[in-house]
Structure formats: structure tokens, C-alpha cells
Design an enzyme around this catalytic site. Sequence first.
Site, PDB file in Angstrom:
ATOM      1  N   ALA A  72      -1.985   3.691  -0.144  1.00 42.81           N
ATOM      2  CA  ALA A  72      -0.766   4.219  -0.755  1.00 42.81           C
ATOM      3  C   ALA A  72      -0.549   3.494  -2.078  1.00 42.81           C
ATOM      4  O   ALA A  72      -0.973   2.339  -2.238  1.00 42.81           O
ATOM      5  CB  ALA A  72       0.414   3.982   0.182  1.00 42.81           C
TER       6      ALA A  72
ATOM      7  N   GLY B 156      -3.671   3.441   3.457  1.00 40.23           N
ATOM      8  CA  GLY B 156      -3.489   4.888   3.576  1.00 40.23           C
ATOM      9  C   GLY B 156      -4.771   5.672   3.339  1.00 40.23           C
ATOM     10  O   GLY B 156      -4.904   6.797   3.824  1.00 40.23           O
TER      11      GLY B 156
ATOM     12  N   GLU C 289      -6.400   5.672   6.604  1.00 42.33           N
ATOM     13  CA  GLU C 289      -5.593   6.530   7.480  1.00 42.33           C
ATOM     14  C   GLU C 289      -5.806   8.006   7.163  1.00 42.33           C
ATOM     15  O   GLU C 289      -5.879   8.843   8.068  1.00 42.33           O
ATOM     16  CB  GLU C 289      -4.119   6.138   7.351  1.00 42.33           C
ATOM     17  CG  GLU C 289      -3.859   4.742   7.910  1.00 42.33           C
ATOM     18  CD  GLU C 289      -2.481   4.197   7.550  1.00 42.33           C
ATOM     19  OE1 GLU C 289      -2.125   4.211   6.342  1.00 42.33           O
ATOM     20  OE2 GLU C 289      -1.755   3.765   8.459  1.00 42.33           O
TER      21      GLU C 289
ATOM     22  N   GLU D  69      -2.681  -3.796   4.856  1.00 40.54           N
ATOM     23  CA  GLU D  69      -1.243  -3.780   4.549  1.00 40.54           C
ATOM     24  C   GLU D  69      -0.566  -5.124   4.804  1.00 40.54           C
ATOM     25  O   GLU D  69       0.417  -5.474   4.161  1.00 40.54           O
ATOM     26  CB  GLU D  69      -0.537  -2.687   5.374  1.00 40.54           C
ATOM     27  CG  GLU D  69      -0.857  -1.267   4.933  1.00 40.54           C
ATOM     28  CD  GLU D  69      -2.063  -0.653   5.605  1.00 40.54           C
ATOM     29  OE1 GLU D  69      -2.880  -1.416   6.195  1.00 40.54           O
ATOM     30  OE2 GLU D  69      -2.214   0.572   5.552  1.00 40.54           O
TER      31      GLU D  69
HETATM   32  N1  CAA Z   1      -1.982   1.174  -5.376  1.00 39.36           N
HETATM   33  C1  CAA Z   1      -1.834   1.172  -6.713  1.00 39.36           C
HETATM   34  N2  CAA Z   1      -2.795   0.792  -7.559  1.00 39.36           N
HETATM   35  C2  CAA Z   1      -3.962   0.389  -7.025  1.00 39.36           C
HETATM   36  C3  CAA Z   1      -4.173   0.358  -5.648  1.00 39.36           C
HETATM   37  C4  CAA Z   1      -3.118   0.784  -4.795  1.00 39.36           C
HETATM   38  N3  CAA Z   1      -3.246   0.837  -3.450  1.00 39.36           N
HETATM   39  N4  CAA Z   1      -5.424  -0.114  -5.395  1.00 39.36           N
HETATM   40  C5  CAA Z   1      -5.971  -0.362  -6.610  1.00 39.36           C
HETATM   41  N5  CAA Z   1      -5.086  -0.062  -7.599  1.00 39.36           N
HETATM   42  C6  CAA Z   1      -5.273  -0.197  -9.046  1.00 39.36           C
HETATM   43  C7  CAA Z   1      -5.236  -1.642  -9.464  1.00 39.36           C
HETATM   44  O1  CAA Z   1      -3.900  -2.076  -9.624  1.00 39.36           O
HETATM   45  C8  CAA Z   1      -5.986  -1.604 -10.763  1.00 39.36           C
HETATM   46  O2  CAA Z   1      -5.120  -1.108 -11.764  1.00 39.36           O
HETATM   47  P1  CAA Z   1      -5.152  -1.786 -13.263  1.00 39.36           P
HETATM   48  O3  CAA Z   1      -6.532  -1.492 -13.772  1.00 39.36           O
HETATM   49  O4  CAA Z   1      -4.083  -1.042 -13.974  1.00 39.36           O
HETATM   50  O5  CAA Z   1      -4.916  -3.237 -13.057  1.00 39.36           O
HETATM   51  C9  CAA Z   1      -7.046  -0.524 -10.508  1.00 39.36           C
HETATM   52  O6  CAA Z   1      -6.577   0.239  -9.389  1.00 39.36           O
HETATM   53  C10 CAA Z   1      -8.386  -1.121 -10.127  1.00 39.36           C
HETATM   54  O7  CAA Z   1      -8.189  -2.025  -9.062  1.00 39.36           O
HETATM   55  P2  CAA Z   1      -8.760  -3.528  -9.076  1.00 39.36           P
HETATM   56  O8  CAA Z   1      -8.838  -4.044 -10.470  1.00 39.36           O
HETATM   57  O9  CAA Z   1      -7.965  -4.309  -8.090  1.00 39.36           O
HETATM   58  O10 CAA Z   1     -10.247  -3.249  -8.550  1.00 39.36           O
HETATM   59  P3  CAA Z   1     -11.178  -4.226  -7.715  1.00 39.36           P
HETATM   60  O11 CAA Z   1     -12.519  -3.580  -7.655  1.00 39.36           O
HETATM   61  O12 CAA Z   1     -11.098  -5.620  -8.224  1.00 39.36           O
HETATM   62  O13 CAA Z   1     -10.545  -4.261  -6.217  1.00 39.36           O
HETATM   63  C11 CAA Z   1      -9.576  -3.260  -4.249  1.00 39.36           C
HETATM   64  C12 CAA Z   1     -10.533  -3.086  -5.468  1.00 39.36           C
HETATM   65  C13 CAA Z   1     -10.150  -4.296  -3.276  1.00 39.36           C
HETATM   66  C14 CAA Z   1      -9.517  -1.902  -3.556  1.00 39.36           C
HETATM   67  C15 CAA Z   1      -8.179  -3.712  -4.741  1.00 39.36           C
HETATM   68  O14 CAA Z   1      -7.771  -2.847  -5.785  1.00 39.36           O
HETATM   69  C16 CAA Z   1      -7.125  -3.705  -3.687  1.00 39.36           C
HETATM   70  O15 CAA Z   1      -7.055  -4.615  -2.869  1.00 39.36           O
HETATM   71  N6  CAA Z   1      -6.243  -2.652  -3.683  1.00 39.36           N
HETATM   72  C17 CAA Z   1      -5.139  -2.566  -2.779  1.00 39.36           C
HETATM   73  C18 CAA Z   1      -5.586  -2.168  -1.375  1.00 39.36           C
HETATM   74  C19 CAA Z   1      -4.386  -2.107  -0.434  1.00 39.36           C
HETATM   75  O16 CAA Z   1      -3.678  -3.067  -0.232  1.00 39.36           O
HETATM   76  N7  CAA Z   1      -4.172  -0.904   0.195  1.00 39.36           N
HETATM   77  C20 CAA Z   1      -3.086  -0.705   1.108  1.00 39.36           C
HETATM   78  C21 CAA Z   1      -1.901  -0.126   0.418  1.00 39.36           C
HETATM   79  S1  CAA Z   1      -0.473  -0.022   1.450  1.00 39.36           S
HETATM   80  C22 CAA Z   1      -0.654   1.395   2.351  1.00 39.36           C
HETATM   81  O17 CAA Z   1      -1.627   2.109   2.226  1.00 39.36           O
HETATM   82  C23 CAA Z   1       0.478   1.721   3.278  1.00 39.36           C
HETATM   83  C24 CAA Z   1       0.217   2.795   4.261  1.00 39.36           C
HETATM   84  O18 CAA Z   1      -0.333   2.558   5.308  1.00 39.36           O
HETATM   85  C25 CAA Z   1       0.651   4.155   4.014  1.00 39.36           C
END
Ligand code: CAA
Length: 259
Positions: free
Chosen positions: A66, A110, A113, A133
Site C-alpha cells: 500500500a 498489500g 496480499e 507492515e
Molecule cells: N509506498 C510508497 N512508496 C514506495 C513504497 C510504498 N509501499 N515502496 C517503495 N516506494 C517508493 C520509495 O519511497 C522510493 O521512492 P523515491 O524514489 O521517491 O524515494 C521508490 O519507491 C523506490 O523505492 P526504494 O528506493 O526504497 O527502492 P529499494 O530497491 O531500495 O527498496 C523495497 C525496495 C525493499 C521494496 C523498499 O522500497 C521498501 O521497503 N518499500 C516498502 C515496503 C513496505 O513496507 N510495504 C508494506 C506497505 S504497508 C501495506 O501494504 C499495508 C497493507 O497491508 C494494506
Amino acid sequence: MAYETIETRVEGGKVGVIALNRPKQLNALNNQLMDELGAALKAFDADEAIGCMIVTGSEKAFAAGADIGAMAGYSFADVYKGDYITRNWETIRTIRKPVIAAVSGFALGGGCELAMMCDFIIAADNAKFGQPEIKLGIIPGAGGTQRLPRAVGKSKAMDMALTARMMDATEAERAGLVSRVVPLDKMMDEALAAALTICDFSQVAVMAAKEAVNRSFESGLADGIMFERRMFHAMFATSDQKEGMDAFVNKRKAQFNHQ
Ligand code: CAA
């Protein structure tokens, strides 16, 4: 309909392909994307020519979860009154034709999911699944705590939800989360071949099989078996059953008319 956060196309005249398309955000799932995904799925589901759908992402990310930026400022009242997740994420549960997830790269939160809400997952060898999460001070909110244990068992589901550990494609296949793992450059060919195979079967039987397997997630064994039995009996009212069995008996290829 013009979409901004997804791309849609039809392959082989029969398969509706939906590619999530927010590359800069690794396909993070925001409201617009989920609205558009739901609309595209519903449109393909209603299209007589379409027999199966594929949801996919990019090489780097199926979806990284998400959209955290969008969620960061939400209050309890915002998510509760706005029916966050339920309002537009669950459209996929109402889709009656099969939906295959073709997953390469990250399928996190998400994203994992969403893949699990599809009927089965074909993974590229670079796929990574996770429910991270907990690192954000929340828990999975789109079915992760329910569908993941059903798919991989309690121990691995707890491990992933509590430690935020990612599972690679090999482990995901071993654990039963994904049905097949294929090299990245073959993933769409494999998903498309599976989808086209499904399209050639009786659509009535395909929809009934999907409904019956899904029932196993939502009922006890006795109810599920009874549901399956009744659906099985109902197949004998279709012309596709006559065609399929006649074709077998007479050693020819069946030509289903989906009736
Ligand atoms: N939401 C918003 N933006 C996201 C994102 C997310 N879930 N995941 C990645 N991005 C964005 C980053 O902020 C980054 O943006 P900028 O270039 O503007 O900084 C861009 O995508 C690239 O990401 P990274 O630079 O972090 O890329 P990476 O290769 O170093 O890492 C990753 C990749 C491991 C996937 C890392 O981006 C990450 O940990 N993302 C978050 C994953 C996460 O926590 N997901 C769960 C979300 S909560 C949820 O989903 C709730 C639910 O159950 C409904």
C-alpha cells in the site's frame, strides 16, 4: 476507459492483461490504482470474449505494498469511515473468471496480499514475498494475516508477519504460496500459456471450479464438499459436459461453446 496507474491489453483475443504501472513508486497501491484495477477487472469479467485475466507488475516490483506516503497521515476516522481497503481492494473477490497473478520482483505488504487475492500465482525467479507492515508500526490489512497462514501454514506466516522477513521464489513455491516458478524472461509466456489453456475449457466449468475451490477457504469441510457436489451435479446440465465427454469417447478434441 483511459487509465493512469495501470495498463491493459488483450492477448490472443481472450486474455485480459492488467499491468500495474506506478514504476517510480514500485507500483505502490494507492486509491486511484485500486479503483482503476477494480474497473479493469470488472470490464474484462463482463466481456464475453475474455476467458481469463492476468495481473502483473514490472520486473522490479509486482507491488511494494500500500502507498505509505498516502497512508501516513490517515487517522482512525479517515480509514474507518472511508472503509479503507474494503471499499476498493476487495473488488477482485467479486471477479468470477480466473485471475492469475504473474509476480516478478517485490510483492510486499498489500502487494503480497493482492497476489494472494488472485486465483493462483506464477512467480518469476526474482520474486520476493513479504508482509513487512510490522516495520511501519501496523499489521497487514488486506487479508495477509488470514490468507498467508492458509497458504504457507502458521509458522512461516508468523515468521513473515512478526520479523518482516522476505521469502524468495524458491521458498514460496516450496511452501505452497505460488504454483510455479519460472525464469524471469519466461514469466509472461508461462502465465499467458496457462491463461490460454484455461480459456479453451468450458467457461461454465472453469467458473464453477474457481467458486468451489474458493469455498474451501470460507467453509468447513462438510459444507465445502456439499457445495462442490452440487456444483458437480450442475455441470451435467451444460452442453459443454456433453461435448467434453463425447469428445473423449470419440477420441477428438472438444470444442466448448461455454454453455
Ligand atoms: N509506498 C510508497 N512508496 C514506495 C513504497 C510504498 N509501499 N515502496 C517503495 N516506494 C517508493 C520509495 O519511497 C522510493 O521512492 P523515491 O524514489 O521517491 O524515494 C521508490 O519507491 C523506490 O523505492 P526504494 O528506493 O526504497 O527502492 P529499494 O530497491 O531500495 O527498496 C523495497 C525496495 C525493499 C521494496 C523498499 O522500497 C521498501 O521497503 N518499500 C516498502 C515496503 C513496505 O513496507 N510495504 C508494506 C506497505 S504497508 C501495506 O501494504 C499495508 C497493507 O497491508 C494494506
